[in-house]
Design a protein around this motif. Structure first.
Motif, PDB file in Angstrom:
ATOM      1  N   MET A   1       0.802  -1.222   0.000  1.00 42.27           N
ATOM      2  CA  MET A   1       0.000   0.000   0.000  1.00 42.27           C
ATOM      3  C   MET A   1       0.837   1.276   0.000  1.00 42.27           C
ATOM      4  O   MET A   1       0.301   2.368  -0.181  1.00 42.27           O
ATOM      5  CB  MET A   1      -0.924   0.015   1.234  1.00 42.27           C
ATOM      6  N   ILE A   2       2.152   1.169   0.209  1.00 43.40           N
ATOM      7  CA  ILE A   2       3.027   2.346   0.301  1.00 43.40           C
ATOM      8  C   ILE A   2       2.955   3.156  -0.992  1.00 43.40           C
ATOM      9  O   ILE A   2       3.039   2.614  -2.087  1.00 43.40           O
ATOM     10  CB  ILE A   2       4.483   1.938   0.605  1.00 43.40           C
ATOM     11  N   GLY A   3       2.771   4.466  -0.848  1.00 42.67           N
ATOM     12  CA  GLY A   3       2.682   5.363  -1.998  1.00 42.67           C
ATOM     13  C   GLY A   3       1.262   5.636  -2.431  1.00 42.67           C
ATOM     14  O   GLY A   3       1.017   6.522  -3.239  1.00 42.67           O
ATOM     15  N   SER A   4       0.299   4.890  -1.909  1.00 42.64           N
ATOM     16  CA  SER A   4      -1.108   5.079  -2.266  1.00 42.64           C
ATOM     17  C   SER A   4      -1.718   6.226  -1.466  1.00 42.64           C
ATOM     18  O   SER A   4      -1.185   6.631  -0.440  1.00 42.64           O
ATOM     19  CB  SER A   4      -1.899   3.808  -1.992  1.00 42.64           C
ATOM     20  N   VAL A   5      -2.863   6.701  -1.945  1.00 41.84           N
ATOM     21  CA  VAL A   5      -3.626   7.722  -1.230  1.00 41.84           C
ATOM     22  C   VAL A   5      -4.986   7.111  -0.897  1.00 41.84           C
ATOM     23  O   VAL A   5      -5.702   6.661  -1.785  1.00 41.84           O
ATOM     24  CB  VAL A   5      -3.797   9.000  -2.075  1.00 41.84           C
ATOM     25  N   VAL A   6      -5.308   7.086   0.397  1.00 41.12           N
ATOM     26  CA  VAL A   6      -6.543   6.463   0.855  1.00 41.12           C
ATOM     27  C   VAL A   6      -7.396   7.504   1.568  1.00 41.12           C
ATOM     28  O   VAL A   6      -6.887   8.266   2.389  1.00 41.12           O
ATOM     29  CB  VAL A   6      -6.242   5.290   1.822  1.00 41.12           C
TER      30      VAL A   6
ATOM     31  N   VAL B   1     -16.521  12.579   7.484  1.00 39.07           N
ATOM     32  CA  VAL B   1     -15.884  12.874   6.192  1.00 39.07           C
ATOM     33  C   VAL B   1     -14.772  11.845   5.931  1.00 39.07           C
ATOM     34  O   VAL B   1     -14.364  11.109   6.825  1.00 39.07           O
ATOM     35  CB  VAL B   1     -15.272  14.296   6.162  1.00 39.07           C
ATOM     36  N   PHE B   2     -14.287  11.828   4.690  1.00 35.19           N
ATOM     37  CA  PHE B   2     -13.154  10.979   4.325  1.00 35.19           C
ATOM     38  C   PHE B   2     -11.879  11.815   4.448  1.00 35.19           C
ATOM     39  O   PHE B   2     -11.694  12.775   3.715  1.00 35.19           O
ATOM     40  CB  PHE B   2     -13.303  10.465   2.890  1.00 35.19           C
ATOM     41  N   ASN B   3     -11.002  11.442   5.366  1.00 41.70           N
ATOM     42  CA  ASN B   3      -9.721  12.134   5.529  1.00 41.70           C
ATOM     43  C   ASN B   3      -8.694  11.490   4.614  1.00 41.70           C
ATOM     44  O   ASN B   3      -8.498  10.278   4.660  1.00 41.70           O
ATOM     45  CB  ASN B   3      -9.236  12.067   6.977  1.00 41.70           C
ATOM     46  N   GLN B   4      -8.019  12.330   3.819  1.00 42.59           N
ATOM     47  CA  GLN B   4      -7.028  11.816   2.880  1.00 42.59           C
ATOM     48  C   GLN B   4      -5.747  11.440   3.621  1.00 42.59           C
ATOM     49  O   GLN B   4      -5.207  12.234   4.380  1.00 42.59           O
ATOM     50  CB  GLN B   4      -6.723  12.875   1.819  1.00 42.59           C
ATOM     51  N   VAL B   5      -5.282  10.223   3.410  1.00 45.42           N
ATOM     52  CA  VAL B   5      -4.075   9.735   4.067  1.00 45.42           C
ATOM     53  C   VAL B   5      -3.112   9.249   2.994  1.00 45.42           C
ATOM     54  O   VAL B   5      -3.462   8.374   2.198  1.00 45.42           O
ATOM     55  CB  VAL B   5      -4.410   8.565   5.040  1.00 45.42           C
ATOM     56  N   ASP B   6      -1.904   9.834   2.959  1.00 45.94           N
ATOM     57  CA  ASP B   6      -0.850   9.356   2.061  1.00 45.94           C
ATOM     58  C   ASP B   6      -0.096   8.266   2.804  1.00 45.94           C
ATOM     59  O   ASP B   6       0.494   8.526   3.849  1.00 45.94           O
ATOM     60  CB  ASP B   6       0.115  10.487   1.698  1.00 45.94           C
ATOM     61  N   ILE B   7      -0.099   7.063   2.276  1.00 47.29           N
ATOM     62  CA  ILE B   7       0.540   5.935   2.954  1.00 47.29           C
ATOM     63  C   ILE B   7       2.053   6.022   2.748  1.00 47.29           C
ATOM     64  O   ILE B   7       2.535   6.031   1.616  1.00 47.29           O
ATOM     65  CB  ILE B   7       0.016   4.583   2.420  1.00 47.29           C
TER      66      ILE B   7
END
Length: 146
Positions: free
Chosen positions: A90-95, A102-108
């Protein structure tokens, strides 16, 4: 002498390792080998098998990474799976992790491996102590009619 001193002293960054395994080796591990590295709760979870929803999230992340250009971030994949354990794939993905509102954006990033997605999307508003609110003092009871 100033330029000479700068070239001799390069900044060295700490290389990331997860429980003694560096990042490039971590990405090459099979799921069984990675399972041996994680903590007991995560190990139990992987032993019981990845169910349909977590597998679907990983497939969507793969697809988003594949479709993105090599120099830009992949598209955000929204999910309610706060209990999903972050795996090296999952490294490098944006979840987009749902926090109940709300959906909080997390950069893995690599440092997040082995943690849960929910740890990076706070689900409550932290208490701010020491600020007076309604009903805090006698003067706040007075509310003008107009």
């Amino acid at each position: 002498m100033g330029a000479e001193q700068q070239t001799s002293r390069k900044r060295t960054f700490r290389k990331f390792t997860y429980r003694g395994v560096d990042l490039d080796q971590l990405l090459d591990l099979s799921s069984e080998q990675f399972m041996e590295l994680v903590h007991a709760r995560a190990r139990r979870r992987f032993q019981r098998g990845l169910k349909r929803k977590p597998m679907g999230l990983i497939k969507k992340l793969r697809k988003a990474k594949k479709e993105a250009a090599s120099d830009e971030k992949p598209a955000t994949v929204k999910t309610h799976l706060r209990d999903m354990i972050i795996v090296p794939e999952m490294i490098g993905s944006v979840v987009g992790v749902y926090n109940g509102k709300v959906f909080n954006q997390v950069d893995i990033r690599a440092e997040m491996v082995g943690h849960y997605l929910g740890e990076f999307s706070i689900s409550y508003k932290p208490v701010r102590h020491g600020r007076p609110g309604i009903g805090a003092t006698h003067s706040s009871r007075f509310v003008p009619l107009k």
